[in-house]
Design an enzyme around this catalytic site. Sequence first.
Site, PDB file in Angstrom:
ATOM      1  N   ASP A 340    -118.453-121.839-122.675  1.00 34.11           N
ATOM      2  CA  ASP A 340    -117.175-121.525-123.303  1.00 34.11           C
ATOM      3  C   ASP A 340    -116.052-122.153-122.475  1.00 34.11           C
ATOM      4  O   ASP A 340    -116.269-122.737-121.427  1.00 34.11           O
ATOM      5  CB  ASP A 340    -117.006-120.006-123.422  1.00 34.11           C
ATOM      6  CG  ASP A 340    -116.103-119.595-124.576  1.00 34.11           C
ATOM      7  OD1 ASP A 340    -115.307-120.435-125.033  1.00 34.11           O
ATOM      8  OD2 ASP A 340    -116.181-118.435-125.011  1.00 34.11           O
ATOM      9  N   GLU A 539    -108.492-112.825-128.249  1.00 35.91           N
ATOM     10  CA  GLU A 539    -108.788-112.267-126.939  1.00 35.91           C
ATOM     11  C   GLU A 539    -107.534-112.178-126.081  1.00 35.91           C
ATOM     12  O   GLU A 539    -106.548-112.846-126.332  1.00 35.91           O
ATOM     13  CB  GLU A 539    -109.864-113.087-126.210  1.00 35.91           C
ATOM     14  CG  GLU A 539    -109.500-114.530-125.950  1.00 35.91           C
ATOM     15  CD  GLU A 539    -110.135-115.449-126.952  1.00 35.91           C
ATOM     16  OE1 GLU A 539    -110.818-116.384-126.528  1.00 35.91           O
ATOM     17  OE2 GLU A 539    -109.925-115.247-128.157  1.00 35.91           O
TER      18      GLU A 539
END
Length: 844
Positions: A340, A539
């Site tokens: 990621d 997020e």
Amino acid sequence: MIRFGRETAYFAAGILAVATASPMAASAIHEPTTPASAETIAPTERGVARPEHWPAYDYPVPISLDHEQMIADLIGRMTIEEKIGQLVQADLCCVTPDDLRKYKLGSILVGGNSGPEGNDLAPAPEWLETADEFYLASVDRSDGGVGIPMIWGIDAVHGHSNIIGATIFPHNIGLGAMRDAELIERIGAITAKEIRVTGQEWTFAPTVAVPQDFRWGRAYEGYSSDPELVASYVGAMVRGLQGSPSNDNLLAGPWVLASTKHFLADGGTDNGVDQGDSSISEEDLRDIHGLPYGPAIAEGVSTVMVSFSSWQGVKMTGNHSLVTGVLKDRMDFGGFVVSDWNAHGQVAGCTNEVCPQALMAGVDMYMAPDTWKPIYADLLARAQAGTIPMARIDEAVARILRVKARLGLFTAPKPSERPYSGRYDLLGAPEHRTVAREAVRKSLVLLKNEGVLPLAPGQRLLIAGDGADDIARQSGGWTLSWQGTGIDNSHFPGATSIGTGLKQAVEAGGGSAVISPDGSFTDRPDAAVVVFGETPYAEFQGDREALVLDPELTAPYETMRKLHAQGIPVVAVMITGRPLYVNPALNAADAFVVAWLPGSEGGGVADVLVGDAAGKPRFDFAGKLPAAWPRTTLLSEGTLFPFGYGLDYTAPATGWTALPELDTGNLAGDSRLWFNAGAPAARWSLMIEGTGSDAGTRITTVPADALGGRVRVTAENFKVQEGARRFTIAGGTASVQLGNFEGVDIDRETNADVMLLVTLRSWAAPQRARIGAIGPNGSGYAALDLAAGSDYVRYGIPLKCLRNKGADVTNLNRPFVLETEGAADYAIAEVRLGSDAERVVPCT
């Protein structure tokens, strides 16, 4: 095509080794000798998995001898530089076509706030033009290289959601309420087709998280808290995106590469902390969070993205026992593993610029959006020095090339010449929107109905609430921008808000409807629908300490109460990415519908809420809760509605017992909102500091004087009465600061495209101004042009800038500082972290 065992078909040491095995059906899964759910795993070293206790699968994608010969030939001819390039992925923000020519990168991506020429709202044709530019650079062989074509990854997580005009489907939490895997496959197929229009080949979807704590800001990206429900969807979505596992030329049809994410237990972190640690047992890791990977592998998912998070203290991106031992070896995953966004930098002993540990753990491609050059340089130096085994590099390269071969990339023309490219009529096509509208209908969950639904189409309807006519809000995060902010209805051509859909349905039946967010009306309505709930987030911005709406989002509660007190039937429609404590709304409304984050087709809500001319439902409620609904602000304190709950029109009205209502003022709010409505957040202080002998002053009430009378602090109105603080400075150096004596760690936010935001207005500009942050181990500042103006402006400075200027972002006790020199007059309305700056401060 012949099916070969994954472990016996790869390029190693210059020899192509293959051995036959029995053909396997696409859906075949080897069951473990002992059912995983019944097997207890003895504790071992923390963070180290025991693969032999996990289920074993067979990756069903046939291996082509022609592809393997080609891969062997390519690897044999590639230079070390070309091999390392394949292992690196750069973000569009920070790479050029010339960089691809020089460094031979394997992939590019576009993050949530990236786009062609820096414009994440660029029109669709510019995305396709950019795809051509990068592709042509990657296959340029003028320097004698082999010219491996690059692939472009994108977060098309609920439709092709980066592109204006595309179909926006409900977020996964809403799809989980549908209980309809067949529809999931159709959604995947439509998403793939729309992606192909603008030239990308790879989506970072589906998310197969199994959220266990909905305080997590990414919980809505998971289908459900139930692993069985998540697992029942995963194969269908992968199949919709990629087609059959036997499909060996995705680009010849309407398909793209899929990526299940985030491996593993991103939804299982302690207290729902994003990128946090999951301290659960290996049994729970396997049986809850590992379960969805079985059907993903059974459908031949091409890539798997590893999580930021850790398990028992070991970061997933550096966990060899899980990435290699479990995923690649035990589960037989035959695609490639991608990390990621700079997640490698969180591995023990690593930084964003240096992390060979990730490669050795089993990561094949580094997502290094803005750090790709140092990552490339470090990997290359280690490869040349022999400290990274060439066999591991070749294995990673072979996995990447094998996926590219299955994609059909080596025989495909440039993106604009491929099937479906440039067919802009497919973006938001009527037949696609019809499917999205069906998904909206099926996702609605009815929690309460005291006989007011369905609404009669011929009546006078009031449509109230701050979410009534806001397509961006009903679409949520990861829509056109990372956080889903900074956009409005004008960015959604062809889409329908919930309020507009209701208005159209009522008027089509001979009635009338008025959209009035504050609930005011001239003609008394027969009924009212109040649309309320969360605002968009992803997020960081979405993490919460309690399952409750932010205080500024609860005004519709009073609207419901006032309407109800007048005898007007009230239907509450909640926009949300998660179950929340909303007892006041449940009490005040006569009916309560959870719409989740429905996306662009808000008309699907009216399909179910508004009946036909005979007063009968046109469509019944079909949605069931994908997770339990909390009784209070913490699910641990009890469940109000269980997983699977949901009424339909056949359920009788049983009478409503009023629920207890809590004072949530001290619990609600975004922990990254530091100053708002004229006051600092709890446990924060507003201070004014000077230089030399000037004594600092903590501001608790206004008006107030500071720095020996040089600074006058008063109240200004902003959104609410006295919602800002005005600082009139006679001269000299003065510093307005927000302090938190516990110290603030914003290192994770700094890794992303998060900024320090301050909303302010200036009446008189100082001689000089700078904005920054202070900690015991360093400070960082950037110059701010505090020009006078008649409006408030939201300035943003990237946290990366403050870090690069010297601020220790892991420990800031003064995370916000605005320092001026000379006479000045300005007001501060809000200070927070976010990404929706109106004016970005240059890092100078």
